[in-house]
Scaffold this motif. Sequence first.
Motif, PDB file in Angstrom:
ATOM      1  N   GLU A 160       0.816  -1.213   0.000  1.00 14.95           N
ATOM      2  CA  GLU A 160       0.000   0.000   0.000  1.00 14.95           C
ATOM      3  C   GLU A 160       0.854   1.269   0.000  1.00 14.95           C
ATOM      4  OE1 GLU A 160      -2.735  -0.316   3.266  1.00 14.95           O
ATOM      5  OE2 GLU A 160      -3.332  -2.332   2.658  1.00 14.95           O
ATOM      6  N   LEU A 161       2.133   1.128   0.274  1.00 15.64           N
ATOM      7  CA  LEU A 161       3.031   2.284   0.267  1.00 15.64           C
ATOM      8  C   LEU A 161       3.272   2.743  -1.164  1.00 15.64           C
ATOM      9  CD1 LEU A 161       5.693   0.943   2.797  1.00 15.64           C
ATOM     10  CD2 LEU A 161       3.921   2.642   3.268  1.00 15.64           C
ATOM     11  N   ASN A 162       3.338   4.045  -1.353  1.00 14.53           N
ATOM     12  CA  ASN A 162       3.581   4.585  -2.693  1.00 14.53           C
ATOM     13  C   ASN A 162       4.974   4.252  -3.210  1.00 14.53           C
ATOM     14  OD1 ASN A 162       1.011   5.627  -2.880  1.00 14.53           O
ATOM     15  ND2 ASN A 162       1.597   7.638  -2.118  1.00 14.53           N
ATOM     16  N   SER A 165       7.796  -0.303  -4.466  1.00 14.55           N
ATOM     17  CA  SER A 165       8.695  -0.867  -5.474  1.00 14.55           C
ATOM     18  C   SER A 165      10.159  -0.513  -5.203  1.00 14.55           C
ATOM     19  CB  SER A 165       8.301  -0.396  -6.875  1.00 14.55           C
ATOM     20  OG  SER A 165       8.448   1.015  -6.968  1.00 14.55           O
ATOM     21  N   GLN A 166      10.411   0.499  -4.379  1.00 17.30           N
ATOM     22  CA  GLN A 166      11.787   0.896  -4.056  1.00 17.30           C
ATOM     23  C   GLN A 166      12.362   0.098  -2.877  1.00 17.30           C
ATOM     24  OE1 GLN A 166      11.959   5.149  -3.547  1.00 17.30           O
ATOM     25  NE2 GLN A 166      10.623   5.491  -5.309  1.00 17.30           N
ATOM     26  N   MET A 189       2.420   7.147   3.807  1.00 16.57           N
ATOM     27  CA  MET A 189       2.251   6.868   2.385  1.00 16.57           C
ATOM     28  C   MET A 189       3.593   6.461   1.766  1.00 16.57           C
ATOM     29  SD  MET A 189      -0.931   7.206   1.970  1.00 16.57           S
ATOM     30  CE  MET A 189      -1.070   7.123   0.214  1.00 16.57           C
ATOM     31  N   TYR A 190       4.687   6.934   2.366  1.00 16.84           N
ATOM     32  CA  TYR A 190       6.015   6.634   1.845  1.00 16.84           C
ATOM     33  C   TYR A 190       6.882   6.088   2.980  1.00 16.84           C
ATOM     34  CZ  TYR A 190       4.746   9.290  -2.287  1.00 16.84           C
ATOM     35  OH  TYR A 190       4.120   9.726  -3.434  1.00 16.84           O
ATOM     36  N   PHE A 191       7.584   5.004   2.706  1.00 13.62           N
ATOM     37  CA  PHE A 191       8.501   4.442   3.687  1.00 13.62           C
ATOM     38  C   PHE A 191       9.897   5.040   3.532  1.00 13.62           C
ATOM     39  CE2 PHE A 191      11.544   0.999   4.847  1.00 13.62           C
ATOM     40  CZ  PHE A 191      11.341   1.073   6.218  1.00 13.62           C
ATOM     41  N   ASN A 192      10.223   5.447   2.310  1.00 14.54           N
ATOM     42  CA  ASN A 192      11.536   6.032   2.020  1.00 14.54           C
ATOM     43  C   ASN A 192      12.652   5.070   2.420  1.00 14.54           C
ATOM     44  OD1 ASN A 192      13.212   7.944   0.980  1.00 14.54           O
ATOM     45  ND2 ASN A 192      12.888   9.453   2.597  1.00 14.54           N
ATOM     46  N   PRO A 193      12.678   3.855   1.830  1.00 14.55           N
ATOM     47  CA  PRO A 193      13.552   2.797   2.282  1.00 14.55           C
ATOM     48  C   PRO A 193      15.043   3.072   2.195  1.00 14.55           C
ATOM     49  CG  PRO A 193      12.584   2.240   0.166  1.00 14.55           C
ATOM     50  CD  PRO A 193      11.902   3.474   0.646  1.00 14.55           C
ATOM     51  N   LYS A 194      15.449   3.912   1.253  1.00 12.45           N
ATOM     52  CA  LYS A 194      16.890   4.149   1.063  1.00 12.45           C
ATOM     53  C   LYS A 194      17.401   5.324   1.890  1.00 12.45           C
ATOM     54  CE  LYS A 194      16.826   1.073  -2.309  1.00 12.45           C
ATOM     55  NZ  LYS A 194      16.251  -0.177  -1.848  1.00 12.45           N
ATOM     56  N   ALA A 195      16.525   5.987   2.620  1.00 11.23           N
ATOM     57  CA  ALA A 195      16.954   7.150   3.428  1.00 11.23           C
ATOM     58  C   ALA A 195      17.751   6.671   4.616  1.00 11.23           C
ATOM     59  CB  ALA A 195      15.743   7.945   3.888  1.00 11.23           C
TER      60      ALA A 195
END
Length: 195
Positions: A160-162, A165-166, A189-195
């Motif tokens: 469900e996170l925008n 795919s990242q 809405m965003y997990f921002n996995p690479k931050a």
Amino acid sequence: MVKTKLIRSILSLLIVGAIVLSILPLASAAMPFTDVPTSSPYYEAIEYCYDHGIMNGLSATTFAPETTLNRAMLVTILYRMSGSTMKRAPTGFTDVPSGTYYYYAVGWAQYYNIVNGITSTTFSPLGTLTREMTITLLYRYATSYKGYSYSMLSSSYAAELNDYSQISNYARTAVNWALNCGIVNSSIMYFNPKA
């Protein structure tokens, strides 16, 4: 008779003193860190970690609360939290020298499948952790080391996170777990996995 009364009086005072001391809360030693003011929102958390031997400062008088957490630091925190005294050397990593503060922590984490290397020969101890790396290490600590099992409410919760795919393939189960357990806010809405 006088000696007996004196001995009884002394014993009574010692017993009363012991009871009073056992009731009073123990004051923790003041932290030596000049960069952690008592008014800071993280003071109590740092004090807890310091008092329980989970974290030390970067020097005798500095904690550096705004410093970026690296891989060696997080593995050491988990090692100390576990209370482990295991002295296992890490295997295969050419960048984890003997004698470093994190040497045995990396060996412990490797043994319990909490960490893998960045490559087959490098651990990258000073490498900055991303959000997905951090969640993955916490997930592996909880499941591989602590033996906790969690039923996933939804196997595609993170989808469900925008920015789903990242998220790297290795981290997707861990991110689902973190969302389902409330470690990561499920309303984001965003997990921002690479931050």
